[in-house]
Motif scaffolding. Structure first.
Motif, PDB file in Angstrom:
ATOM      1  N   ILE A 208       0.748  -1.196   0.063  1.00  0.00           N
ATOM      2  CA  ILE A 208      -0.196  -0.025  -0.033  1.00  0.00           C
ATOM      3  C   ILE A 208       0.812   1.340  -0.024  1.00  0.00           C
ATOM      4  N   ASN A 209       1.982   1.300   0.859  1.00  0.00           N
ATOM      5  CA  ASN A 209       2.946   2.196   0.700  1.00  0.00           C
ATOM      6  C   ASN A 209       3.413   2.611  -0.499  1.00  0.00           C
ATOM      7  N   GLN A 210       3.729   1.763  -1.094  1.00  0.00           N
ATOM      8  CA  GLN A 210       4.337   1.683  -2.767  1.00  0.00           C
ATOM      9  C   GLN A 210       3.360   1.943  -3.726  1.00  0.00           C
ATOM     10  N   ASN A 211       2.155   2.393  -3.296  1.00  0.00           N
ATOM     11  CA  ASN A 211       0.872   2.629  -4.253  1.00  0.00           C
ATOM     12  C   ASN A 211       0.581   1.293  -5.160  1.00  0.00           C
ATOM     13  N   VAL A 212       0.920   0.134  -4.618  1.00  0.00           N
ATOM     14  CA  VAL A 212       0.311  -1.064  -5.408  1.00  0.00           C
ATOM     15  C   VAL A 212      -0.931  -1.528  -4.452  1.00  0.00           C
ATOM     16  N   THR A 213      -2.086  -1.589  -5.169  1.00  0.00           N
ATOM     17  CA  THR A 213      -3.358  -1.729  -4.496  1.00  0.00           C
ATOM     18  C   THR A 213      -3.318  -3.352  -4.762  1.00  0.00           C
ATOM     19  N   PRO A 214      -3.742  -4.030  -3.403  1.00  0.00           N
ATOM     20  CA  PRO A 214      -3.712  -5.077  -3.086  1.00  0.00           C
ATOM     21  C   PRO A 214      -5.210  -5.880  -3.876  1.00  0.00           C
ATOM     22  N   ASP A 215      -5.081  -7.009  -4.328  1.00  0.00           N
ATOM     23  CA  ASP A 215      -6.023  -7.718  -4.872  1.00  0.00           C
ATOM     24  C   ASP A 215      -6.885  -8.416  -3.900  1.00  0.00           C
ATOM     25  N   VAL A 216      -7.998  -8.993  -4.182  1.00  0.00           N
ATOM     26  CA  VAL A 216      -8.714  -9.920  -3.232  1.00  0.00           C
ATOM     27  C   VAL A 216      -7.813 -11.272  -2.819  1.00  0.00           C
ATOM     28  N   VAL A 217      -7.094 -11.367  -3.808  1.00  0.00           N
ATOM     29  CA  VAL A 217      -6.393 -12.736  -3.379  1.00  0.00           C
ATOM     30  C   VAL A 217      -5.133 -12.244  -2.140  1.00  0.00           C
ATOM     31  N   VAL A 218      -4.771 -11.137  -2.312  1.00  0.00           N
ATOM     32  CA  VAL A 218      -3.876 -10.598  -1.196  1.00  0.00           C
ATOM     33  C   VAL A 218      -4.431 -10.441   0.052  1.00  0.00           C
ATOM     34  N   PHE A 219      -5.670  -9.746   0.037  1.00  0.00           N
ATOM     35  CA  PHE A 219      -6.460  -9.566   1.176  1.00  0.00           C
ATOM     36  C   PHE A 219      -6.980 -10.811   1.719  1.00  0.00           C
ATOM     37  N   GLY A 220      -7.250 -11.773   1.000  1.00  0.00           N
ATOM     38  CA  GLY A 220      -7.647 -13.076   1.472  1.00  0.00           C
ATOM     39  C   GLY A 220      -6.655 -13.819   2.277  1.00  0.00           C
TER      40      GLY A 220
ATOM     41  N   VAL B 116      -9.639  -9.031  15.509  1.00  0.00           N
ATOM     42  CA  VAL B 116      -9.860  -7.576  15.220  1.00  0.00           C
ATOM     43  C   VAL B 116      -9.241  -6.960  13.778  1.00  0.00           C
ATOM     44  N   SER B 117      -7.881  -7.452  13.685  1.00  0.00           N
ATOM     45  CA  SER B 117      -7.331  -7.316  12.461  1.00  0.00           C
ATOM     46  C   SER B 117      -8.170  -7.756  11.053  1.00  0.00           C
ATOM     47  N   ALA B 118      -8.489  -8.910  11.428  1.00  0.00           N
ATOM     48  CA  ALA B 118      -9.241  -9.814  10.285  1.00  0.00           C
ATOM     49  C   ALA B 118     -10.377  -8.915   9.867  1.00  0.00           C
ATOM     50  N   MET B 119     -11.416  -8.554  10.745  1.00  0.00           N
ATOM     51  CA  MET B 119     -12.409  -7.880  10.555  1.00  0.00           C
ATOM     52  C   MET B 119     -12.144  -6.389   9.929  1.00  0.00           C
ATOM     53  N   SER B 120     -11.253  -5.565  10.558  1.00  0.00           N
ATOM     54  CA  SER B 120     -10.654  -4.229   9.985  1.00  0.00           C
ATOM     55  C   SER B 120     -10.291  -4.503   8.477  1.00  0.00           C
ATOM     56  N   LEU B 121      -9.526  -5.352   8.133  1.00  0.00           N
ATOM     57  CA  LEU B 121      -8.964  -5.644   6.636  1.00  0.00           C
ATOM     58  C   LEU B 121     -10.328  -5.991   6.050  1.00  0.00           C
ATOM     59  N   LEU B 122     -11.154  -7.006   6.359  1.00  0.00           N
ATOM     60  CA  LEU B 122     -12.515  -7.090   5.785  1.00  0.00           C
ATOM     61  C   LEU B 122     -13.363  -5.762   5.331  1.00  0.00           C
ATOM     62  N   ASN B 123     -13.358  -4.964   6.290  1.00  0.00           N
ATOM     63  CA  ASN B 123     -14.124  -3.799   6.036  1.00  0.00           C
ATOM     64  C   ASN B 123     -13.335  -2.786   5.123  1.00  0.00           C
ATOM     65  N   ASP B 124     -11.922  -2.688   5.369  1.00  0.00           N
ATOM     66  CA  ASP B 124     -11.354  -1.589   4.517  1.00  0.00           C
ATOM     67  C   ASP B 124     -11.101  -2.006   3.260  1.00  0.00           C
ATOM     68  N   MET B 125     -10.909  -3.277   2.985  1.00  0.00           N
ATOM     69  CA  MET B 125     -10.735  -3.663   1.609  1.00  0.00           C
ATOM     70  C   MET B 125     -11.645  -3.264   0.557  1.00  0.00           C
ATOM     71  N   GLU B 126     -12.909  -3.223   1.018  1.00  0.00           N
ATOM     72  CA  GLU B 126     -13.933  -2.432  -0.034  1.00  0.00           C
ATOM     73  C   GLU B 126     -14.058  -1.113   0.293  1.00  0.00           C
ATOM     74  N   ASP B 127     -14.242  -0.465   1.351  1.00  0.00           N
ATOM     75  CA  ASP B 127     -14.310   0.779   1.747  1.00  0.00           C
ATOM     76  C   ASP B 127     -13.107   1.505   1.338  1.00  0.00           C
ATOM     77  N   LYS B 128     -11.803   1.248   1.555  1.00  0.00           N
ATOM     78  CA  LYS B 128     -10.858   2.010   1.326  1.00  0.00           C
ATOM     79  C   LYS B 128     -10.174   1.943  -0.027  1.00  0.00           C
ATOM     80  N   TYR B 129     -10.095   0.461  -0.464  1.00  0.00           N
ATOM     81  CA  TYR B 129      -9.497  -0.155  -1.751  1.00  0.00           C
ATOM     82  C   TYR B 129     -10.366  -0.434  -3.054  1.00  0.00           C
ATOM     83  N   GLY B 130     -11.637  -0.457  -2.530  1.00  0.00           N
ATOM     84  CA  GLY B 130     -12.456  -0.626  -3.801  1.00  0.00           C
ATOM     85  C   GLY B 130     -12.549  -2.151  -4.135  1.00  0.00           C
ATOM     86  N   VAL B 131     -12.130  -3.120  -3.066  1.00  0.00           N
ATOM     87  CA  VAL B 131     -11.887  -4.497  -3.631  1.00  0.00           C
ATOM     88  C   VAL B 131     -13.022  -5.350  -2.957  1.00  0.00           C
ATOM     89  N   GLN B 132     -13.637  -6.246  -3.667  1.00  0.00           N
ATOM     90  CA  GLN B 132     -15.173  -6.766  -3.264  1.00  0.00           C
ATOM     91  C   GLN B 132     -14.614  -8.072  -2.564  1.00  0.00           C
TER      92      GLN B 132
END
Length: 83
Positions: free
Chosen positions: A23-35, A48-64
């Motif tokens: 993310i810091n290198q402006n590489v948007t992770p895909d659904v495989v990375v988030f998974g 807590v981290s798992a749920m935060s990532l689940l929420n952020d992946m769509e809200d912040k990064y547009g990954v379903q």
């Protein structure tokens, strides 16, 4: 591939660090990375981290989230007895 290996080896901090680095290198992770990172959190019982990532992946990064993402997040909650 590296993040998936981290998940299998229960190296959640390494997996989270690699995600942050992408993310810091402006590489948007895909659904495989988030998974894979959510799965690493599940193996470590870090719901807590798992749920935060689940929420952020769509809200912040547009990954379903896909079925694996949801299953891993549920597993993280189950392992942490936060069900």
């Amino acid at each position: 591939a590296i993040i998936s290996k981290c998940a299998k080896e229960r190296l959640v901090d390494k997996a989270l660090g690699l995600l942050k680095r992408m993310i810091n290198q402006n590489v948007t992770p895909d659904v495989v990375v988030f998974g894979a990172v959510i799965d690493a959190c599940a193996h470590a019982g870090q719901y807590v981290s798992a749920m935060s990532l689940l929420n952020d992946m769509e809200d912040k990064y547009g990954v379903q989230p896909n079925e694996k993402c949801y299953n891993s997040a549920i597993s993280a909650c189950e392992k942490a007895a936060n069900w």
